[in-house]
Design an enzyme around this catalytic site. Structure first.
Site, PDB file in Angstrom:
ATOM      1  N   SER A 114       0.792  -1.228   0.000  1.00  6.70           N
ATOM      2  CA  SER A 114       0.000   0.000   0.000  1.00  6.70           C
ATOM      3  C   SER A 114       0.827   1.282   0.000  1.00  6.70           C
ATOM      4  CB  SER A 114      -0.957  -0.040   1.189  1.00  6.70           C
ATOM      5  OG  SER A 114      -1.870   0.993   1.092  1.00  6.70           O
ATOM      6  N   HIS A 115       0.789   2.037   1.088  1.00  9.74           N
ATOM      7  CA  HIS A 115       1.469   3.327   1.138  1.00  9.74           C
ATOM      8  C   HIS A 115       2.942   3.201   1.522  1.00  9.74           C
ATOM      9  CE1 HIS A 115       0.071   2.323   5.127  1.00  9.74           C
ATOM     10  NE2 HIS A 115       1.030   3.068   5.608  1.00  9.74           N
ATOM     11  N   ASP A 282      -2.679   6.482  -3.098  1.00 10.79           N
ATOM     12  CA  ASP A 282      -1.510   5.748  -2.617  1.00 10.79           C
ATOM     13  C   ASP A 282      -1.117   4.662  -3.623  1.00 10.79           C
ATOM     14  OD1 ASP A 282      -3.548   3.960  -2.120  1.00 10.79           O
ATOM     15  OD2 ASP A 282      -2.761   3.285  -0.190  1.00 10.79           O
ATOM     16  N   ASP A 284      -1.508   1.475  -3.961  1.00 13.45           N
ATOM     17  CA  ASP A 284      -2.481   0.488  -4.440  1.00 13.45           C
ATOM     18  C   ASP A 284      -3.850   1.090  -4.733  1.00 13.45           C
ATOM     19  OD1 ASP A 284      -2.869   0.923  -1.681  1.00 13.45           O
ATOM     20  OD2 ASP A 284      -3.857  -1.014  -1.434  1.00 13.45           O
ATOM     21  N   ASP A 286      -6.199   2.716  -2.963  1.00 15.00           N
ATOM     22  CA  ASP A 286      -7.385   2.754  -2.105  1.00 15.00           C
ATOM     23  C   ASP A 286      -7.484   4.051  -1.291  1.00 15.00           C
ATOM     24  OD1 ASP A 286      -5.274   1.985  -0.523  1.00 15.00           O
ATOM     25  OD2 ASP A 286      -6.273   0.231   0.359  1.00 15.00           O
ATOM     26  N   ARG A 287      -6.377   4.778  -1.156  1.00 19.37           N
ATOM     27  CA  ARG A 287      -6.441   6.036  -0.388  1.00 19.37           C
ATOM     28  C   ARG A 287      -6.620   7.243  -1.305  1.00 19.37           C
ATOM     29  NH1 ARG A 287      -2.247   5.998   4.590  1.00 19.37           N
ATOM     30  NH2 ARG A 287      -2.674   3.887   5.297  1.00 19.37           N
ATOM     31  N   THR A 351      -9.521   0.525  13.733  1.00 22.25           N
ATOM     32  CA  THR A 351      -8.778   0.906  12.534  1.00 22.25           C
ATOM     33  C   THR A 351      -8.624  -0.289  11.587  1.00 22.25           C
ATOM     34  OG1 THR A 351      -7.590   2.607  13.708  1.00 22.25           O
ATOM     35  CG2 THR A 351      -6.508   1.703  11.765  1.00 22.25           C
ATOM     36  N   GLU A 370     -11.918   6.500   7.023  1.00 21.52           N
ATOM     37  CA  GLU A 370     -10.894   6.543   8.061  1.00 21.52           C
ATOM     38  C   GLU A 370     -10.120   7.840   7.902  1.00 21.52           C
ATOM     39  OE1 GLU A 370      -9.165   2.559   9.339  1.00 21.52           O
ATOM     40  OE2 GLU A 370      -9.022   2.447   7.167  1.00 21.52           O
ATOM     41  N   LYS A 383     -11.659   0.428   0.674  1.00 15.84           N
ATOM     42  CA  LYS A 383     -11.717   1.860   0.407  1.00 15.84           C
ATOM     43  C   LYS A 383     -11.320   2.094  -1.047  1.00 15.84           C
ATOM     44  CE  LYS A 383      -7.278   2.637   2.777  1.00 15.84           C
ATOM     45  NZ  LYS A 383      -6.946   1.562   3.724  1.00 15.84           N
TER      46      LYS A 383
END
Ligand code: VG1
Ligand code: CO
Length: 557
Positions: A114-115, A282, A284, A286-287, A351, A370, A383
């Site tokens: 991810s990030h 990000d 992947d 999702d953010r 979380t 989130e 997300k």
């Protein structure tokens, strides 16, 4: 067709293959050890109840293409009949979730950290999602972890070579059984889903007629092709509306994390005033981070609340209605106020996105988010960064207002939840754990509740202090120790958590928020100034500087 044979390879367990907040994340070097990935993948496959059909894809970071082949070869040897894989092994996290649901597979395996940074010296990750499209719940990830502790062998089809660059179906004979690999375009199905949710014509004509200039930063992650296809080809944004759309294995050496620190370039370009809307994703996809003109920053907690109050301008919600809202516990409670006014349920979860899935499956939840730049709805079970951008563009097209005007109107209607998060990345583990243990002791002292704390002219009295636990309203499962909360009598909060996505050391997250009502004269105040007294108190109570030796956080949101 020649028949391929299955090999059984002896192996030994590796320590620490415990999935965290979102899958197993470790350094690339760790994943490159002989059998490390194979062990974990075999345990995923063993834990999966039904595994006839699986989706596989990742964010394209270093080591992605190698592990994609490993997964396919292990699937082939373990009675999986059909694997759907993104072309070249690429799929964003939301696209995997969408594919699992649309193609009704038994789940999927996502390759991403991810990030976290990528490249040979960066991180890698493997995550298992179940048949609802969401990250596996803890009951499943715990089972996978237990299996990793005693794994002695894995099955693999060593001679299986799949050309994942070629779209379409390829079939193989594995020990007399047919095994199918279907290579799909990473964007097609996702784009189609977005078209079912949003009014593309309305967004497109608003973009062309309003003069609104947008700038979207794909941060050299998986989102490049999605941004090009959806925003530029379909919605007609000029091609210079997107930057860093080339997907790179090391994300250009940056943290692919959309926040004010790691997306500083985008912030700078928005500061010029040339653009009315900016967003970043990000690694992947999702953010999301949302910015307005002059880099006006929308906190994720506010973004969630604004969208909650405007969902009726999106066709998906016009048709399906709005079931309820949810936010993770550290997320500021702005959405709660929208829920209250609109008479909807609102849930406070630990979380991690995996906690929203049950509520969505039970038709209790439509929109959630989130504070960590995650926003999404029940169209999938992850997300979804680009979904959030399309939702925001829908709101802009519908209201014809600027991002800042929308926020100011929102505060005037609901009041404002000021929020900040301090991240202390890569601290030493032992003192960080000690700090958390000590904090628990401090807050369990009998006189802690009722205690007064002063900082400057401000005075706060503690009304609640605990370690957050959550009982899932659907399956009654209990999740404990999800973050230390100190809540004051005026509703202000201080929260301490240790990150569950880092790959080494400890990352301490300190979350602080407070509320000013709609009649306050402080609605436009600077969040860092407003929250400073609470930060002071938070550092004092935790002795964070003493434990970590850190004078300042790595990232402030
Ligand atoms: C962080 C965030 C959390 C998010 C998780 C996965 O977890 O705080 O809200 O769900 O990352 O996001 P932690 O345990 O490090 O605080 V992603 O986009 O990295 O999959
Ligand atoms: Co992510």
């Amino acid at each position: 067709m020649t028949s391929l044979s299955i090999a059984t390879v002896p192996t030994k367990p590796f320590d620490g293959q415990k999935p965290g907040t979102s899958g197993l994340r470790k350094s690339v070097q760790t994943f490159m050890q002989n059998n490390y990935s194979e062990n974990f993948i075999q345990c995923i496959v063993n834990a999966a109840e039904d595994k006839t059909k699986l989706v596989v894809g990742g964010d394209g970071r270093y080591h992605n293409s190698h592990v994609v082949q490993t997964i396919i070869a292990i699937c082939a040897a373990n009675h999986v009949k059909h694997v759907i894989v993104g072309q070249n092994g690429i799929l964003s996290t939301p696209a995997v979730s969408a594919l699992i649901r649309k193609r009704q597979t038994n789940g999927g395996i996502i390759l991403t950290a991810s990030h976290n940074p990528g490249g040979p010296n960066g991180d890698f990750g493997i995550k298992f999602n179940t048949s609802n499209g969401g990250p596996a719940p803890e009951s499943v990830t715990n089972q996978i972890y237990e299996l990793t502790k005693s794994v002695t062998q894995y099955q693999i089809v060593k001679d299986l070579k799949v050309d994942v660059s070629k779209l379409g179906v390829q079939t193989f004979d594995v020990s007399g059984n047919q095994f199918t690999v279907e290579v799909v375009d990473p964007v097609d199905d996702y784009l189609q889903l977005m078209k079912e949710i949003f009014d593309f014509n309305a967004i497109k004509s608003y973009l062309s007629s309003s003069g609104l200039k947008i700038l979207i930063d794909a941060m050299n992650g998986v989102m490049g092709p999605y941004v090009n296809r959806v925003l530029i080809q379909e919605l007609g944004a000029p091609s210079d509306s997107a930057i860093r759309c080339e997907s790179l294995e090391d994300f250009g050496g940056h943290h692919p994390d959309p926040n004010l620190t790691y997306a500083a370039d985008l912030v700078k370009r928005l500061e010029s005033g040339d653009y009315g809307f900016g967003a970043a994703f990000d690694g992947d996809g999702d953010r999301n981070m949302i910015l307005g003109k002059n880099a006006f920053f929308v906190t994720p907690s506010d973004s969630l609340a604004v969208l909650a109050d405007h969902l009726d301008c999106i066709p998906y919600f016009q048709k399906g209605g709005i079931k309820g809202f949810a936010r993770s516990m550290p997320t500021a409670g702005a959405v709660d106020r929208v829920a209250l006014k609109s008479n909807k349920e609102v849930f406070e979860t630990p979380t991690g996105w995996k906690f929203f899935g049950n509520l969505m499956d039970a038709q209790r939840l439509s929109l959630c988010g989130e504070e960590s730049f995650g926003t999404g709805s029940d169209h999938i079970r992850e997300k979804d960064g680009l979904w959030a951008v399309l939702a925001w563009l829908s709101v802009l097209a519908n209201t014809k207002k600027s991002v800042e005007e929308i926020l100011v109107n929102h505060w005037n209607k609901f009041g404002r939840n000021f929020f900040t998060r301090y991240d202390y990345e890569n601290c030493e583990s032992n003192p960080s754990n000690e700090m958390m243990t000590e904090l628990e002791k401090v807050l369990s002292a009998p006189d802690f509740v009722g205690k007064e704390f002063k900082s400057g002219a401000k005075e706060y009295t503690i009304s609640v202090a605990d370690n957050f636990s959550y009982k899932d309203p659907i399956d009654a499962s209990l999740t404990t120790k999800q973050g230390i909360r100190i809540i004051f009598t005026d509703g202000s909060r201080i929260i301490y958590r240790l990150s569950g996505t880092g790959s080494s050391g400890a990352t301490i997250r300190l979350y602080v928020d407070c509320y000013e009502s709609e009649s306050s004269s402080e609605l436009r105040a600077d969040a860092q100034q407003v929250l400073k007294p609470l930060i002071d108190i938070a550092l004092r109570i935790s002795k964070l500087k003493e434990y970590t030796g850190r004078d300042a956080p790595t990232v402030i949101t």
